[in-house]
Scaffold this motif. Structure first.
Motif, PDB file in Angstrom:
ATOM      1  N   ARG A  75      35.708  33.286  32.303  1.00 51.79           N
ATOM      2  CA  ARG A  75      37.035  33.909  32.196  1.00 51.79           C
ATOM      3  C   ARG A  75      38.079  33.067  32.918  1.00 51.79           C
ATOM      4  NH1 ARG A  75      36.942  39.863  31.450  1.00 51.79           N
ATOM      5  NH2 ARG A  75      38.840  39.912  32.686  1.00 51.79           N
ATOM      6  N   GLU A  76      37.704  32.560  34.089  1.00 43.99           N
ATOM      7  CA  GLU A  76      38.634  31.745  34.864  1.00 43.99           C
ATOM      8  C   GLU A  76      38.958  30.446  34.128  1.00 43.99           C
ATOM      9  OE1 GLU A  76      36.536  31.273  38.488  1.00 43.99           O
ATOM     10  OE2 GLU A  76      37.053  33.267  39.259  1.00 43.99           O
ATOM     11  N   HIS A  77      37.951  29.859  33.488  1.00 45.76           N
ATOM     12  CA  HIS A  77      38.178  28.615  32.760  1.00 45.76           C
ATOM     13  C   HIS A  77      39.039  28.852  31.518  1.00 45.76           C
ATOM     14  CE1 HIS A  77      34.262  26.909  34.685  1.00 45.76           C
ATOM     15  NE2 HIS A  77      35.285  26.902  35.515  1.00 45.76           N
ATOM     16  N   LEU A  93      44.857  36.131  25.123  1.00 40.56           N
ATOM     17  CA  LEU A  93      43.721  36.095  26.044  1.00 40.56           C
ATOM     18  C   LEU A  93      43.352  37.493  26.520  1.00 40.56           C
ATOM     19  CD1 LEU A  93      41.617  34.533  27.547  1.00 40.56           C
ATOM     20  CD2 LEU A  93      43.314  33.938  29.284  1.00 40.56           C
ATOM     21  N   ALA A  94      44.355  38.348  26.714  1.00 40.76           N
ATOM     22  CA  ALA A  94      44.074  39.733  27.102  1.00 40.76           C
ATOM     23  C   ALA A  94      43.253  40.442  26.031  1.00 40.76           C
ATOM     24  CB  ALA A  94      45.383  40.472  27.349  1.00 40.76           C
ATOM     25  N   GLU A  95      43.592  40.207  24.767  1.00 46.68           N
ATOM     26  CA  GLU A  95      42.843  40.836  23.670  1.00 46.68           C
ATOM     27  C   GLU A  95      41.427  40.297  23.603  1.00 46.68           C
ATOM     28  OE1 GLU A  95      45.099  40.250  20.151  1.00 46.68           O
ATOM     29  OE2 GLU A  95      46.804  41.465  20.831  1.00 46.68           O
ATOM     30  N   LEU A  96      41.264  38.976  23.820  1.00 45.69           N
ATOM     31  CA  LEU A  96      39.931  38.385  23.782  1.00 45.69           C
ATOM     32  C   LEU A  96      39.043  38.969  24.871  1.00 45.69           C
ATOM     33  CD1 LEU A  96      37.831  36.258  22.885  1.00 45.69           C
ATOM     34  CD2 LEU A  96      38.943  34.647  24.453  1.00 45.69           C
ATOM     35  N   LEU A  97      39.556  38.991  26.112  1.00 44.58           N
ATOM     36  CA  LEU A  97      38.747  39.492  27.209  1.00 44.58           C
ATOM     37  C   LEU A  97      38.549  41.004  27.121  1.00 44.58           C
ATOM     38  CD1 LEU A  97      40.094  37.345  30.173  1.00 44.58           C
ATOM     39  CD2 LEU A  97      38.172  36.910  28.642  1.00 44.58           C
ATOM     40  N   GLY A 141      45.091  41.624  39.667  1.00 50.40           N
ATOM     41  CA  GLY A 141      45.726  40.398  40.118  1.00 50.40           C
ATOM     42  C   GLY A 141      45.157  39.159  39.484  1.00 50.40           C
ATOM     43  N   ARG A 142      44.052  39.294  38.717  1.00 52.30           N
ATOM     44  CA  ARG A 142      43.448  38.124  38.111  1.00 52.30           C
ATOM     45  C   ARG A 142      43.463  38.202  36.591  1.00 52.30           C
ATOM     46  NH1 ARG A 142      37.668  38.044  40.753  1.00 52.30           N
ATOM     47  NH2 ARG A 142      37.843  40.204  40.111  1.00 52.30           N
TER      48      ARG A 142
END
Length: 246
Positions: free
Chosen positions: A137-139, A118-122, A110-111
């Motif tokens: 991550r939130e920022h 961004l998905a690839e970065l994280l 959910g987060r």
């Protein structure tokens, strides 16, 4: 034909027919002596055309323009516009499905981020339970969708893949209860500034969140000593940007 008969014949509701009369889309038929409307085959043909056009996705205003043009020239034009609009929607839906596929490929909590960049970065970052890493991550998610954000996420990947960054997060975590004049602040801020890849500086556009209001809100999200590190880091990155621009 009465209204119920023509409605059943064409495949619409009597309520829809009355609405078409009300907005002037379908001409009112004459009435019998008993007061009931008497629909002709011409009404049925026109009503069937209206139904087909609405099923294609045309709004009622567009349908009115089409049926008013006996030559059918506007029909071609409107259908062309509709086809182009459907193509855009198809592309948008395809992009959303690609994003969903990335999310479903990993843990769903959910987060997770929405954008593939961004998905690839994280996805490239090592696992950690660091509170400041989670905050980071939130920022980053705040930037998701902003102009130039995908380029920044791509430029940050070398930093995300560097295991030594975890040590920087640990040092920042250690300042959670420290005072704003802790001697560990200055060296940590300098190391964080140095860790930012040059490509990130090149990718930062003017459209990203900036200004004192955003900075204050960002700093308020940290403990005092940590906020001082982040403040110094932001100043250091800004100085690098100024130097690169000269």
């Amino acid at each position: 034909m009465r209204i119920g008969e023509i409605a059943a014949l064409v495949g619409v509701t009597s309520r829809a027919i009355r609405h078409y009369h009300h907005i002037g889309l379908l001409p009112e038929p004459g009435r019998r002596t008993n007061g009931y409307r008497a629909y002709s085959v011409r009404h049925a043909v026109l009503l069937a055309r209206i139904r087909r056009l609405t099923e294609l996705g045309l709004g009622l205003d567009e349908v009115r323009d089409v049926v008013a043009d006996d030559a059918g020239r506007e029909l071609v034009e409107v259908l062309g516009e509709l086809d182009a609009d459907l193509a855009r929607q198809e592309e948008e839906i395809g992009e959303r499905r690609r994003r969903l596929a990335l999310l479903m490929a990993g843990p769903v909590n959910g987060r997770e981020p929405v954008s593939p960049a961004l998905a690839e970065l994280l996805g490239a970052t090592p696992a950690t339970d660091s509170p400041t890493a989670t905050k980071d991550r939130e920022h980053l998610a705040l930037l998701d969708g902003a102009e130039g954000a995908d380029e920044i996420f791509g430029a940050l990947r070398p930093m995300a893949e560097d295991p030594s960054v975890l040590e920087l997060y640990e040092r920042l975590d250690a300042l959670a209860t420290a005072s704003p004049d802790d001697p560990r602040i200055a060296p940590l801020a300098a190391d964080l500034v140095a860790a930012v890849p040059a490509g990130v500086l090149d990718a930062i556009p003017s459209g990203l969140p900036s200004g004192s209001g955003f900075a204050e809100a960002l700093l308020a999200d940290y403990a005092p000593a940590q906020a001082e590190v982040v403040r110094r880091m932001m100043a250091g990155v800004a100085a690098r940007l100024d130097g690169a621009a000269r």
